[in-house]
Motif scaffolding. Sequence first.
Motif, PDB file in Angstrom:
ATOM      1  N   LEU A 243       0.769  -1.020  -0.051  1.00  0.00           N
ATOM      2  CA  LEU A 243      -0.381  -0.066   0.035  1.00  0.00           C
ATOM      3  C   LEU A 243       0.734   1.463  -0.212  1.00  0.00           C
ATOM      4  CD1 LEU A 243      -2.720   0.815   0.505  1.00  0.00           C
ATOM      5  CD2 LEU A 243      -2.858   1.623   2.537  1.00  0.00           C
ATOM      6  N   VAL A 244       1.436   0.871   1.046  1.00  0.00           N
ATOM      7  CA  VAL A 244       2.842   2.489   1.002  1.00  0.00           C
ATOM      8  C   VAL A 244       3.440   3.014  -0.493  1.00  0.00           C
ATOM      9  CG1 VAL A 244       5.171   2.927   1.546  1.00  0.00           C
ATOM     10  CG2 VAL A 244       3.042   2.323   3.471  1.00  0.00           C
TER      11      VAL A 244
ATOM     12  N   ALA B 281       4.726   5.817  -5.422  1.00  0.00           N
ATOM     13  CA  ALA B 281       4.754   5.799  -6.670  1.00  0.00           C
ATOM     14  C   ALA B 281       4.211   6.698  -7.675  1.00  0.00           C
ATOM     15  CB  ALA B 281       4.500   4.692  -7.021  1.00  0.00           C
ATOM     16  N   ARG B 282       2.826   6.674  -6.645  1.00  0.00           N
ATOM     17  CA  ARG B 282       2.447   7.792  -7.842  1.00  0.00           C
ATOM     18  C   ARG B 282       2.602   9.141  -7.454  1.00  0.00           C
ATOM     19  NH1 ARG B 282      -4.639   8.342  -6.316  1.00  0.00           N
ATOM     20  NH2 ARG B 282      -4.939   9.722  -7.528  1.00  0.00           N
ATOM     21  N   ARG B 283       2.610   9.175  -6.153  1.00  0.00           N
ATOM     22  CA  ARG B 283       3.267  10.326  -6.268  1.00  0.00           C
ATOM     23  C   ARG B 283       4.495  10.997  -6.665  1.00  0.00           C
ATOM     24  NH1 ARG B 283       0.834  13.081  -1.220  1.00  0.00           N
ATOM     25  NH2 ARG B 283       2.583  14.222  -1.739  1.00  0.00           N
ATOM     26  N   ARG B 284       5.404  10.127  -6.684  1.00  0.00           N
ATOM     27  CA  ARG B 284       6.622   9.971  -7.082  1.00  0.00           C
ATOM     28  C   ARG B 284       6.798   9.689  -8.182  1.00  0.00           C
ATOM     29  NH1 ARG B 284      10.741  10.870  -2.768  1.00  0.00           N
ATOM     30  NH2 ARG B 284       9.730  12.143  -1.122  1.00  0.00           N
TER      31      ARG B 284
ATOM     32  N   LEU C  31       5.743  -2.045 -10.612  1.00  0.00           N
ATOM     33  CA  LEU C  31       6.450  -2.769 -10.298  1.00  0.00           C
ATOM     34  C   LEU C  31       8.166  -2.078 -10.088  1.00  0.00           C
ATOM     35  CD1 LEU C  31       4.422  -5.346 -12.622  1.00  0.00           C
ATOM     36  CD2 LEU C  31       4.938  -5.578  -9.879  1.00  0.00           C
ATOM     37  N   GLU C  32       8.145  -1.370 -11.060  1.00  0.00           N
ATOM     38  CA  GLU C  32       9.710  -0.663 -11.040  1.00  0.00           C
ATOM     39  C   GLU C  32       9.905  -0.115  -9.931  1.00  0.00           C
ATOM     40  OE1 GLU C  32      11.860   3.043 -12.706  1.00  0.00           O
ATOM     41  OE2 GLU C  32       9.815   3.251 -13.138  1.00  0.00           O
TER      42      GLU C  32
END
Length: 261
Positions: free
Chosen positions: A107-108, A113-116, A121-122
């Motif tokens: 979840l974190v 990933a969305r914010r950065r 998966l990367e």
Amino acid sequence: MLVHPQFSPIAFEIGPLAVRWYGLMYLVAFVLAWTLGRWRIRHGKTALTQRDLDDLLFYCVLGVVAGGRLGYVLFYKPAYYLAHPLEIFAVWHGGMSFHGGLLGVLLVMALFARRRGFRFLELGDFVATLVPLGLAAGRMGNFINGELWGRAASVPWAMVFPQAGDGVARHPSQLYEVGLEGLALFAIVWIFASRPRPVGQVSAVFLAGYGVFRFLVEYTREPDSFLGTLAGGLSMGQWLSLPMVLAGIAIFAWSRWRAAA
């Protein structure tokens, strides 16, 4: 037949502060993850920066603790904690679930990933290389505490755990987990990730590898007394590991298909 050394749960004291082995193993786990992450950044194995690593590990600590605790509550003792809800916060009494901690970290990672601007998966491929040695440290903490002991055994290295209270020689299953879910899985994932791979494959190898190793070790680990074995004679740990194996296989197959398309 061996006898568990009965280590003191306190590693050392600084004035009134007592540092416990299990807490120290958590610290060792995250220091190892930070060190390995820095190595991968310096050698161009990831697009993450040092700041990304520092922030990600901080959030992963929160994910491990919150997810691990909630996973234990929901997977292992839901009825008890429903009747004693304030006990959910008493983490000093023990009770953490790896599979819950994994969900917390996932979840974190999704939020990070969305914010950065990373692909999920990367990010997973990067984190997967950092986790196994931390798992080894955690299982060593279990062994030092003499908890989560194995089933009765007659092998030459069988060990009596006085905490079990029955004098029965048992598998030191915590050490099996150190060797398989920790050291062996680290070697497999690290070597596999040493060459460029399609996105998702390193994550897949970690998921399937952990799931297989945990499933096998559970045959030597004493099931939780309040649960015993479940359907099919499998433990809760085995049932929770099966989806990891299936997810790893599915992600690996999807990654190969996408790379070939």
